[in-house]
Scaffold this active site. Structure first.
Site, PDB file in Angstrom:
ATOM      1  N   ARG A  20      33.246   7.659   1.743  1.00 43.88           N
ATOM      2  CA  ARG A  20      34.335   7.142   0.893  1.00 43.88           C
ATOM      3  C   ARG A  20      35.649   7.646   1.486  1.00 43.88           C
ATOM      4  NH1 ARG A  20      37.317   8.905  -3.502  1.00 43.88           N
ATOM      5  NH2 ARG A  20      37.770   7.324  -5.072  1.00 43.88           N
ATOM      6  N   LYS A  72      40.795  15.674   1.436  1.00 44.48           N
ATOM      7  CA  LYS A  72      40.632  16.689   0.383  1.00 44.48           C
ATOM      8  C   LYS A  72      41.163  18.052   0.814  1.00 44.48           C
ATOM      9  CE  LYS A  72      37.330  14.404  -2.536  1.00 44.48           C
ATOM     10  NZ  LYS A  72      35.980  14.269  -3.041  1.00 44.48           N
TER      11      LYS A  72
END
Ligand code: 9MG
Length: 273
Positions: A253, A219
């Site tokens: 995740r 991210k």
């Protein structure tokens, strides 16, 4: 233990959810697995590398991603979910649409991963009528605009209160406590400072009594910290996964399953003998 239909996932050690984006435009791997066979091959590799759950998504939630019709989303994910579940893998369906949730569960998905936390009308009912697990994600705003100017008076308190309220609403609707996972939604309407505050406060979120899932893989916050483009964020992603599990995350995740699984093995050997 997390109950995913008739499977009990032991959460006494951290678990890994492998990301499978069957989309042309996801922020890291968009376009790589649009073809069903390519998607299946990648999922099987993640399972062989140690993924406990494969999270299959057919619509990108990255800011600016093109909207996808329900039919297109179904066409992308159903053959993949059906094939993987048929091979005995634990499959999660990453979707906000009740019709996709229902079809995915009918095709064998054992979990729904909803960045909308089942707020779309009909979504809670779609899960409650089944024995599938659900991951409730906190998101401020909508994917297209959520990163423009996220604001909180107290991000940790607000995210915790939201997730506990959604989890209790699920239980009231008939979803068993043992089927619920919560996720602070790193990057979903959050600045770097918000994400770091939430990461530091994961023990507080875990103390609410629901297993915590953390998704930091590749991210932009990791890019801001390291100065690296998305293709070079694997080490940062592994470090973030470790930072999350040491603070109480039960599931991470990730895109980089093999590297994350190895890092967790070392951490477990040191930390838990
Ligand atoms: C679909 N998706 C993208 N990022 C995510 C995250 O951080 N958590 C969960 N549960 N899903 C995510």
């Amino acid at each position: 233990m997390l109950a995913l239909r008739n499977f009990m996932l032991d959460l006494s050690r951290p678990r890994v959810m492998g990301i499978l984006n069957v989309t042309p435009d996801s922020f890291f791997d968009g376009g790589r697995h649009v073809d069903t066979n390519a998607a299946l091959a990648h999922a099987r590799q993640m399972a062989a590398d140690g993924a406990d759950v494969i999270d299959v998504g057919g619509e990108s939630t990255r800011p600016g991603a093109a909207a996808v019709s329900e039919d297109e989303e179904l066409k992308r994910v159903l053959p993949v979910i059906e094939a993987l579940a048929g091979e005995g893998l634990l499959v999660s369906a990453d979707t906000r649409r009740p019709a996709v949730m229902r079809a995915a569960i009918a095709a064998g998905a054992a979990m729904v991963n909803d960045v909308g936390a089942l707020r779309v009308p009909g979504a809670m009912d779609a899960v409650a009528r089944t024995d599938a697990a659900v991951c409730l994600v906190h998101m401020q705003g909508e994917p297209g605009t959520m990163q423009r100017a996220p604001q909180y008076a107290d991000v940790v308190r607000e995210v915790r209160e939201f997730l506990v309220a959604r989890a209790r609403a699920c239980e009231d609707a008939g979803i068993a406590h043992a089927r619920i996972v919560v996720d602070p939604g790193f990057g979903f309407g959050k600045t770097l400072a918000h994400n770091l505050a939430l990461l530091r406060a994961l023990p507080d979120l875990a103390s609410a009594g629901y297993p915590v899932l953390a998704g930091l893989s590749r991210k932009s916050s990791l890019g801001t910290i390291t100065g690296r483009p998305i293709e070079e964020r694997m080490p940062a992603s592994v470090a973030a996964a470790l930072a999350a599990v040491t603070r109480g995350a039960s599931i991470v995740r990730v895109h980089d399953v093999r590297e994350t699984v190895d890092a967790l093995k070392v951490w477990l050997a040191v930390d838990q003998g």
